[in-house]
Design an enzyme around this catalytic site. Structure first.
Site, mmCIF file in Angstrom:
data_model
loop_
_atom_site.group_PDB
_atom_site.id
_atom_site.type_symbol
_atom_site.label_atom_id
_atom_site.label_comp_id
_atom_site.label_asym_id
_atom_site.label_seq_id
_atom_site.Cartn_x
_atom_site.Cartn_y
_atom_site.Cartn_z
ATOM 1 N N CYS A 121 7.940 -3.904 -4.112
ATOM 2 C CA CYS A 121 7.815 -5.108 -4.940
ATOM 3 C C CYS A 121 7.668 -6.290 -3.987
ATOM 4 O O CYS A 121 8.574 -6.551 -3.193
ATOM 5 C CB CYS A 121 9.061 -5.300 -5.797
ATOM 6 S SG CYS A 121 9.216 -6.987 -6.418
ATOM 7 N N ASN A 155 -0.656 -2.884 5.576
ATOM 8 C CA ASN A 155 -1.861 -2.057 5.525
ATOM 9 C C ASN A 155 -2.489 -2.149 4.144
ATOM 10 O O ASN A 155 -1.813 -1.915 3.143
ATOM 11 C CB ASN A 155 -1.541 -0.584 5.816
ATOM 12 C CG ASN A 155 -2.794 0.231 6.079
ATOM 13 O OD1 ASN A 155 -3.510 -0.040 7.045
ATOM 14 N ND2 ASN A 155 -3.086 1.197 5.220
ATOM 15 N N GLU A 156 -3.738 -2.510 4.093
ATOM 16 C CA GLU A 156 -4.477 -2.531 2.825
ATOM 17 C C GLU A 156 -3.642 -3.114 1.688
ATOM 18 O O GLU A 156 -3.427 -2.465 0.650
ATOM 19 C CB GLU A 156 -4.985 -1.130 2.477
ATOM 20 C CG GLU A 156 -6.059 -0.644 3.418
ATOM 21 C CD GLU A 156 -6.775 0.621 2.930
ATOM 22 O OE1 GLU A 156 -6.202 1.366 2.122
ATOM 23 O OE2 GLU A 156 -7.927 0.842 3.356
ATOM 24 N N CYS A 164 3.527 -6.479 -9.319
ATOM 25 C CA CYS A 164 4.791 -5.918 -9.789
ATOM 26 C C CYS A 164 5.251 -6.733 -10.996
ATOM 27 O O CYS A 164 5.149 -7.954 -10.998
ATOM 28 C CB CYS A 164 5.836 -5.974 -8.676
ATOM 29 S SG CYS A 164 7.458 -5.423 -9.250
ATOM 30 N N GLU A 312 -10.945 0.470 9.743
ATOM 31 C CA GLU A 312 -10.869 1.899 9.438
ATOM 32 C C GLU A 312 -12.121 2.330 8.697
ATOM 33 O O GLU A 312 -12.693 1.568 7.912
ATOM 34 C CB GLU A 312 -9.657 2.218 8.560
ATOM 35 C CG GLU A 312 -8.332 1.952 9.223
ATOM 36 C CD GLU A 312 -7.179 2.274 8.296
ATOM 37 O OE1 GLU A 312 -7.233 3.319 7.633
ATOM 38 O OE2 GLU A 312 -6.249 1.471 8.223
ATOM 39 N N GLU A 360 -3.128 13.667 3.590
ATOM 40 C CA GLU A 360 -4.466 13.365 4.111
ATOM 41 C C GLU A 360 -4.947 14.398 5.127
ATOM 42 O O GLU A 360 -5.818 14.118 5.946
ATOM 43 C CB GLU A 360 -4.462 11.964 4.740
ATOM 44 C CG GLU A 360 -4.123 10.896 3.713
ATOM 45 C CD GLU A 360 -4.296 9.482 4.227
ATOM 46 O OE1 GLU A 360 -3.656 9.147 5.247
ATOM 47 O OE2 GLU A 360 -5.073 8.722 3.627
ATOM 48 N N HIS A 363 -8.674 14.985 5.429
ATOM 49 C CA HIS A 363 -9.513 13.813 5.721
ATOM 50 C C HIS A 363 -10.115 14.007 7.113
ATOM 51 O O HIS A 363 -9.457 14.517 8.021
ATOM 52 C CB HIS A 363 -8.617 12.578 5.694
ATOM 53 C CG HIS A 363 -9.333 11.273 5.641
ATOM 54 N ND1 HIS A 363 -10.055 10.768 6.701
ATOM 55 C CD2 HIS A 363 -9.435 10.355 4.648
ATOM 56 C CE1 HIS A 363 -10.559 9.588 6.358
ATOM 57 N NE2 HIS A 363 -10.201 9.315 5.110
#
Ligand code: GLA
Ligand code: GLA
Length: 686
Positions: A121, A155-156, A164, A312, A360, A363
């Site tokens: 949150c 990250n991202e 939230c 990335e 992942e 990947h």
């Protein structure tokens, strides 16, 4: 006192190449092989520790940095620079369980669980304390470490969780609204709460737009998206402030996504030292090249022309779509070289070594599970060699563009709400729809916010301005009067910044600019309708030359003239595209989603009329990008086709940096091939 922030890492020099490196997932003997392979592939920059929080802080009050010390020492000893992540995108399980309020709550009121990532949150005070403790320690410990050249925060942001809806977030939302509106009267006015008995009598009555029996006012939804983007930005800002204080010489970034609709990139980019993004085009998407080129231009523009990073991307396949196809290595290569052509000075991948388990593990990676005897590894080594040949390009700038595309996250959020004539008009689709003709026509493009100063651009293309501020409308109108050319896409000028109708006919704030009014919208529910380009303006049933889909406006000409007409359906004979001369410039309106070829033809006419350079002589499907520095010019020629093409150089001679060969007059490119021609600079841009 403000000090100038660094905008690029001090090393590596040349084009940076590498990826996410997660040493915490491997026994230390594997690290030695990692760095040896990195050197072999000419990797010179790796992002470390994006998801390492649980290894750095195994429990409350217990810390373990020793392994990270050793990893950074090893990388530095091998000449590999480190983009050190703060690791805050995935709090350890113990932390979330100790502070359940730090877990996000969705619009149904369900608190999300642990076991994945981004279980956060943004308004949680416990999380703020925990991230501050971690980032303070990381910054202090590694401030002087020679491997550290940049910081990678979170990250991202906004990927899995962009908002939230918990009570704490609700309280923060109220404070945000108090700052924006000042009084309840102003809030009630902005949200038009007289509709459906929604008048708010006390601040405590304000709630996030949780699941409700029916539609919720778009003004409320819009403000909640604005707030949610700002709430995430406050998380970024909290970490950035620590890093900037402790390590004033180390630039800070966070990685955007392709772009991501959840966060207002303009507001974020203004707080970053450098812009970076993650790019995962779908090999099955016929528009993948358009999306990639658009993302490149967007990222350069967010950084106001400074070098930017692909943080990335995948060497081969991703693992998160319904169907995950590997990418063609030749396409990966040409897109990466095109990114450099559009101003990137760093190309990183997810991830260095494929994971041996977890979500992942299938990947793709730079070093596949099969090791060096693999196509993937050969691709990794080959790309490193290519980038090494381009080292001298780093630090040069793209030549100024004459055209720009307007992109605005607030318009995006407002457009994609309920209660519209159709829900098939999507912002990303429109942005790519409008960008594609410029790409195909060879017109270099910057991306700008609608309120930016546009005076540098002969041609301004706005894919959609469903929502626009009065300032943006005034700026666009002024720009056209002063001689600029403006092209506006469908369903624009509908609401103001508070999401209210400005009054009078549509397109409210754009009536003066466009010289038209629109009384009704006639969406095209399925299929297409004919669009014709008659020679004379008053010929109602023109020959069908193109098609429109999704959208259709009932346009009344005021001071504009028509240049395309609907040829069938309920609006047959009425204008589909209009042109309005005002001051010494003009404004075009496109009242349907014209098919790609027709839009390219139209934008070609507009660009020619606007006097925009079109890179004449360039074969179709070949992109030409130019970077310059002092007296040197780097011309990137990228063949997006499967054909062999000959690209004339118009007398410029130079050296193709990728082959080392001298080129004169023309360059021949095979399918998906690229040349980067270095020649003496063109003083016209000096
Ligand atoms: C019904 C409702 C109205 C209004 C209209 C819209 O008639 O009773 O309040 O929402 O639908 O079509
Ligand atoms: C993004 C994320 C990475 C990884 C990849 C997978 O880049 O930042 O952690 O999940 O997607 O494609």
């Amino acid at each position: 006192m403000t000090t100038e922030r660094p905008t690029w890492p001090r090393s590596p020099t040349g084009i940076a190449y590498g990826g996410d490196y997660n040493p915490e997932q491997w026994p230390e003997p594997v690290w030695d092989e990692d760095v040896a392979r990195m050197r072999e592939a000419r990797v010179n920059l790796v992002t470390v520790g994006v998801f390492a929080w649980a290894r750095l802080q195994p429990g409350p009050g217990s810390w373990d940095f020793a392994w990270l010390d050793r990893a950074l020492d090893l990388l530095h000893a091998n000449g590999i620079a480190v983009d050190l992540a703060t690791g805050t995108a995935s709090p350890p399980p113990w932390l979330s369980l100790l502070h359940p309020g730090s877990l996000p709550v969705d619009a149904r009121g369900v608190r999300l669980g642990i076991g994945s990532r981004q279980h956060v949150c943004p308004s949680s005070p416990d999380l703020a304390l925990a991230t501050t403790a971690l980032v303070e320690r990381l910054a202090a410990r590694y401030a002087g470490h020679p491997a550290l050249v940049m910081w990678h925060v979170g990250n991202e942001y906004g990927d899995h969780v962009s908002a939230c809806y918990c009570d704490t977030s609700a309280a923060h939302f109220r404070v945000w609204l108090q700052t924006r509106y000042g009084s309840l009267d102003a809030l009630n006015e902005a949200w038009t709460t007289t509709v459906w008995s929604g008048r708010i009598g006390a601040w405590d009555e304000v709630m996030p737009p949780r699941v409700a029996p029916g539609p919720i006012s778009p003004a409320i939804r819009l403000d909640f998206r604005r707030f949610s983007s700002d709430a995430l930005l406050a998380c970024f800002e909290r970490e950035r402030a620590i890093l900037a204080r402790v390590t004033p010489d180390i630039p800070v970034t966070t990685n955007f996504m392709r772009p991501n609709p959840g966060i207002d990139h303009w507001r974020w980019a203004a707080r970053e030292d450098l812009v970076s993004c993650d790019l995962y085009p779908d090999p099955l998407d016929p528009l993948a090249d358009v999306e990639v080129a658009f993302a490149h231009d967007l990222m350069r523009s967010l950084g106001r022309g400074r070098p930017w990073m692909v943080m990335e991307q995948a060497m081969g396949a991703v693992d998160w779509r319904a169907v995950n196809m590997p990418q063609d290595p030749a396409v990966v290569r040409r897109r990466n070289l095109a990114a450099v052509g559009r101003g990137a000075d760093a190309l990183l991948f997810f991830q260095w070594r494929a994971a041996r388990g977890g979500p992942e593990m299938l990947h793709s990676a730079m070093l596949p599970p099969g090791g060096t005897d693999s196509r993937g590894w050969r691709q990794t080594v080959a790309l490193g060699a290519d980038l090494a040949r381009l080292a001298e390009v780093a630090g040069s700038r793209c030549v100024p563009a004459q055209a720009c595309l307007l992109v605005d996250w607030e318009a995006w959020w407002a457009l994609e709400q309920e209660g519209h004539p159709t829900d098939a008009l999507r912002y990303r689709d429109l942005a790519l729809w409008a960008y594609r003709p410029l790409l195909e026509l060879g017109v270099p493009v910057d991306v700008r916010h609608p309120e930016d100063d546009l005076s540098a651009y002969r041609l301004v293309v706005a894919p959609n301005l469903y929502l626009m501020s009065d300032a943006a409308a005034a700026g666009l109108t002024r720009h056209a009067r002063a001689g600029g050319t403006v092209v506006v896409g469908p369903f624009s000028g509908i609401v103001d910044a508070q999401h209210r109708l400005p009054g009078g006919h549509h397109p409210g704030q754009l009536r003066d600019l466009l010289g038209i009014t629109i009384e009704e919208f006639w969406p095209i529910p399925t299929g297409t309708v004919g669009v014709g380009a008659a020679a004379g303006e008053m010929r109602p049933r023109a020959r069908v030359e193109a098609h429109g889909s999704v959208w259709r406006d009932a346009i009344d000409l005021r001071t504009a003239s028509a240049v395309r007409w609907f040829t069938d359906g309920p609006l047959a004979g009425r204008p589909a595209v209009t042109r309005h001369r005002l001051g010494s410039g003009e404004a075009w309106y496109v009242g349907t989603v014209l098919d790609g070829d027709a839009l390219t033809t139209l934008v070609g006419e507009v660009a020619t009329a606007a006097g925009v350079d079109r890179q004449a002589g360039r074969p179709a499907g070949v992109d030409v990008m130019v970077r310059e520095r002092a007296d040197t010019r780097f011309v990137f020629l990228v063949n997006r086709t499967r054909e062999r093409v000959v690209v004339p150089l118009e007398g410029a001679t130079g050296v193709d940096l990728l082959t080392g060969e001298r080129v004169t007059d023309a360059v021949t490119l095979g399918p998906d091939d690229v040349a980067v021609v270095r020649s003496p600079g063109d003083r016209s841009h000096a």
